[in-house]
Design an enzyme around this catalytic site. Sequence first.
Site, short mmCIF file in Angstrom:
data_model
loop_
_atom_site.label_atom_id
_atom_site.label_comp_id
_atom_site.label_asym_id
_atom_site.label_seq_id
_atom_site.Cartn_x
_atom_site.Cartn_y
_atom_site.Cartn_z
N GLU A 1 30.94 86.22 81.48
CA GLU A 1 30.81 86.88 82.79
C GLU A 1 29.76 86.17 83.64
O GLU A 1 29.98 85.88 84.81
CB GLU A 1 30.44 88.34 82.58
CG GLU A 1 30.13 89.11 83.85
CD GLU A 1 28.86 89.90 83.74
OE1 GLU A 1 28.01 89.76 84.64
OE2 GLU A 1 28.70 90.64 82.75
N HIS A 2 28.60 85.88 83.04
CA HIS A 2 27.54 85.18 83.77
C HIS A 2 28.01 83.80 84.25
O HIS A 2 27.87 83.46 85.43
CB HIS A 2 26.33 84.97 82.85
CG HIS A 2 25.31 86.06 82.93
ND1 HIS A 2 24.11 85.90 83.55
CD2 HIS A 2 25.32 87.32 82.43
CE1 HIS A 2 23.40 87.02 83.44
NE2 HIS A 2 24.12 87.90 82.76
N HIS B 1 29.69 88.82 77.63
CA HIS B 1 28.68 88.87 78.68
C HIS B 1 28.32 87.47 79.16
O HIS B 1 28.15 87.23 80.36
CB HIS B 1 27.45 89.59 78.12
CG HIS B 1 26.29 89.65 79.06
ND1 HIS B 1 24.99 89.63 78.61
CD2 HIS B 1 26.21 89.72 80.40
CE1 HIS B 1 24.17 89.70 79.64
NE2 HIS B 1 24.88 89.75 80.74
N GLU C 1 22.35 80.13 82.32
CA GLU C 1 22.67 81.52 82.03
C GLU C 1 22.20 81.94 80.64
O GLU C 1 21.90 83.10 80.41
CB GLU C 1 24.18 81.76 82.19
CG GLU C 1 24.69 81.52 83.59
CD GLU C 1 23.80 82.15 84.64
OE1 GLU C 1 23.43 83.34 84.51
OE2 GLU C 1 23.43 81.45 85.61
N GLU D 1 16.91 88.54 80.15
CA GLU D 1 17.47 89.88 80.39
C GLU D 1 17.37 90.73 79.13
O GLU D 1 17.04 91.92 79.19
CB GLU D 1 18.93 89.74 80.81
CG GLU D 1 19.65 91.06 81.01
CD GLU D 1 21.14 90.87 81.25
OE1 GLU D 1 21.80 91.87 81.56
OE2 GLU D 1 21.63 89.74 81.12
#
Length: 1257
Positions: free
Chosen positions: A239-240, A236, A309, A316
């Site tokens: 990806e960011h 993840h 991020e 998040e």
Amino acid sequence: MAASTSTSSLSVVGTNLSLPPHRHHRHFHSPSSISTRIRTNRLFLSSSLAFSSPRDARVVHAGLGLRRNTPDVWKHYSSVLSQPTAPVPVRQSCTSCCLASAKKRRSNLPRFVPGAFFDSSSFGLSKDKLRHASVKRVQLPHATVGPDEPHAASTTWQEGVAEKQDLSLFDSELERLEGFLGSELPSHPKLHRGQLKNGIRYLILPNKVPPTRFEAHMEVHVGSIDEEDDEQGIAHMIEHVAFLGSKKREKLLGTGARSNAYTDFHHTVFHIHSPTSTKDSDDLLPSVLDALNEITFHPNFLASRIEKERRAILSELQMMNTIEYRVDCQLLQHLHSENKLSKRFPIGLEEQIKKWDADKIRKFHERWYFPANATLYIVGDIGNIPKTVNQIEAVFGQTGVDNEKGSVATSSAFGAMASFLVPKLSVGLGGNSIERPTNTTDQSKVFKKERHAVRPPVKHTWSLPGSSANLKPPQIFQHELLQNFSINMFCKIPVNKVQTYRDLRIVLMKRIFLSALHFRINTRYKSSNPPFTSVELDHSDSGREGCTVTTLTITAEPKNWQNAIRVAVHEVRRLKEFGVTQGELTRYLDALLRDSEHLAAMIDNVSSVDNLDFIMESDALGHKVMDQSQGHESLIAVAGTVTLDEVNSVGAQVLEFIADFGKLSAPLPAAIVACVPKKVHIEGAGETEFKISSTEITDAMKAGLDEPIEPEPELEVPKELVQSSTLQELKNQRKPAFIPVSPEIEAKKLHDEETGITRLRLANGIPVNYKISKSETQSGVMRLIVGGGRAAEGSDSRGSVIVGVRTLSEGGRVGNFSREQVELFCVNNQINCSLESTEEFISLEFRFTLRNNGMRAAFQLLHMVLEHSVWSDDALDRARQVYLSYYRSIPKSLERSTAHKLMVAMLDGDERFTEPTPSSLENLTLQSVKDAVMNQFVGNNMEVSIVGDFTEEEIESCILDYLGTAQATGNFKNQQQIIPPTFRLSPSSLQSQEVFLNDTDERACAYIAGPAPNRWGFTADGNDLLETIDNASSVNNNGTKSDALQTEGAPRRSLRSHPLFFGITMGLLSEIINSRLFTTVRDSLGLTYDVSFELNLFDRLKLGWYVVSVTSTPSKVHKAVDACKNVLRGLHSNGITVRELDRAKRTLLMRHEAEIKSNAYWLGLLAHLQSSSVPRKDLSCIKDLTSLYEAATIEDTCLAYEQLKVDEDSLYSCIGVSGAQAAQDIAAPVEEEEAGEGYPGVLPMGRGLSTMTRPTT
């Protein structure tokens, strides 16, 4: 960033047996959105064949499904013209990672539960039928099958397990049948597959919806399941960093492109939605491919971007850690306890996310991001396939070639590895396949890095018969934030790849069987106090989990949990033992075929993103990809071979893990998980500890299975709700006719050639708008809008409208017909109807097919609701109980309790905008709620709009027959009696508040809100801003573009004098503020992961408001609120730029262009066109829409901004924090609480749904 769950429910490889994806337009509602529009679990007149997943079922249910709107805490309709359509995200967003459902996208095609049943259908296996089926099969076009996807889910049973078949046929018939059923299904004739020499695979599908746009998705076959113990969340993170760090992606934003990304267990996907060319006619595909190449294979792991991020992901993680997320984690942990799926959630672990440096992240990227581990999908308005292939080769051809080592020769073009490296490519639309030659010097090259043969690479323990000693006891997850009881019973088996007609036939039989179960359970809403809230059976394939899972989900009030389990398992056993009846088989088989026929007719209306999602998921599961026409023809071919005995045999296998629970022959459940509250409310005793044990759960299951069972009786289904003789009598008595549309115009019919809109008015006062549209073949939609809504509730009848609408839906009866009969009438006629209440309106919306008099049937149902609706005390009791549950659940939701406290403060405690309190509910009577609703149903207060593929004669005949004969005459007097809502006088001590919620984990959110005008320029203090602005414009005419909208022909009204001035400019302003909030609060300051600005612009009520929703951590939430306030007020000092305005225009115009062929979108455009309570809505609001956007200037947008009250005396804020510090409890008193979206405390249907993380933008 949002994760995707790839659950394909009974997905039938393009056969339309699976529900088409319902498009959410990549717009994810975060907890902070607090949109309280509720899609209830208890459906009204819901006939459903949608058993792919319970969450899909709500999209498709036929019947009067109640789509109830509670008081919308923030969001009204997002469209400038008040149509309730899902907005398309305006900027790029990166949606990544967690346990979310691949059902995140659904088709925006109208989807019906298929309808009328052919009584002449025979299900015997006659030679004629077999011969007919064979002909159907060979006529279907074929294309290349493409490489044998090695990442498809495992379909291998453990040794000794085999499928049982029992066909009583003559040998010759059996041999012919076996030959047909064993043959392969056809492949999609337009799908082109290929592979570059470095291993990248690509799929290209020409598709013209939407026109001049395309989707480019890069799927990398790596996800959280590939992480080592010290890398949890690193997929993840990459990806960011890769996505948001790409400069080439940023350059595309000025072209009107949108981008996004997500991470899941088994893959990471980067995607771009782009125009095919720029304004200068430059081809955009090479630039899009170049951006994807940079994102995927050449990211810059800059320390600054990694830190940005890292902060975003940590925010998040806290934001998404809702009780729903925690429940979903529990379900997956127990379902997959034997493998890594139970402990590799894509969001990762906080302590590890804080530690990784650039080197650690880069090494994971190098290990998994190589060409042979990626697949490129291009779907859209692509005309030249060879050119597209050349463009792919030009951008990606050299990627990774120099880094790969080692080779192994392979000489056979038919070997497995040759198939992997040298796939066939279909170049003709007719399906002729040719080998695409590759460089012969590279044909022997095999790469050192290869993707896993099976994705995800885990080993499952299948649900097989075994001794009770191996039975896992039910697991119990208990938490103080849970409100209601729920239990999930899981059965896990290998995926059955749908490759042959036999595979398709099995899927069809399962769908028939499960359709019957769903309908039967829904008919149990008869008693005043039903034992369950919902019972859902989901049988679905999951590419993300690599298995097929059957789930029985039961939700109930805690006090009823044992009875709920008993009823559910008893009904499952009854269906398993007796099977479906011949009538049910006929009904649901024919319904499925009609649904398939409808989708086949809509083949040219499926969006590119829906097609792409379907292909990606089908490939992951190993299913054959067909187009809609092929799917329908294949379904027709196998339907004639289906028998009642086989349907019941196949269905029984699905249910035996529950129906035979405890027997040696029964498959052992993979897991049984109950999620329950720690405390429950008991009348007279208050909050009491809730006690439950695994043994009690097992005993309740056994008690239900031990109860005696009886076979299902056949139901008589009405062919008509209004008999022809009755209709003729009504026409003779009431003499339906059209009258002049308005007193100023003598014409009884006004038709506008430019828009195709026709306006009529009936003698009973009902105005009607219709538009003939061929965009959705043989489909139509109709909406009745009734003015008033909750705003019409008096001070002594709070809750009467919202509870009354719910009562009407709970009853589900019209005339002398029972609920079951009306539901089956909807199934037979492919009608989908929803009933909705808002602050301003009550509405009934119908979706129907034009086949077999489907439109006439829909009008009959509308007529019966208007004339012969049935109200009952038991339905009122159920409705009252629903809202009591909503109310009591508020203190258990951080977002809803925070939003509620702010709303109470801002609107001065007006209960019409919150849930009715227990005292208000207690005061309601059946007569009071009936009067509150039905008194609004009078001619001059109603408006009907219809859009569809009908003729003028067909629609006007239905209008006269069924609307013209309704006794709707009268005048709605309540408009004058409605007490207008007002904002609290400021300044006030309530303008800045906080809420604290006891929780085991820390989270924080905040809302900032303030007054705005309504869509037409009216304010709560009585001002008409449009008149003020228009006067100022005429006096101070400076010649800007907004002063004259020049179009073809005569100039049109100036923007500032146009009724839609505020609708247009407020929409543009919303886009601009959203962009600034993301750039400042999220990207620059790192104070949040999710921040958004939304406007609630009413049509009838003379006020509106804006709201900023922000999630953060407890330590940063106050700074985040201050930063949001600074952005709101910053437009004064930091003016709007031309670039910002242009981007906002492009976004809104693209959204308009993408939706303009949709029937539902046109229904929204027609809304209020003849409404007396929305006098400023006229045809120019539709005809001028595009030119209005284009004409808007910075000055216009600034004028709109001046009407947003953002000063300290007008702005309200509330901060919510959850954690273990009970002493800080400052939550709102329970008397003020209100409910939010869905069944509060009731878990969303579908594994992993709530764990979807939110978009970055």
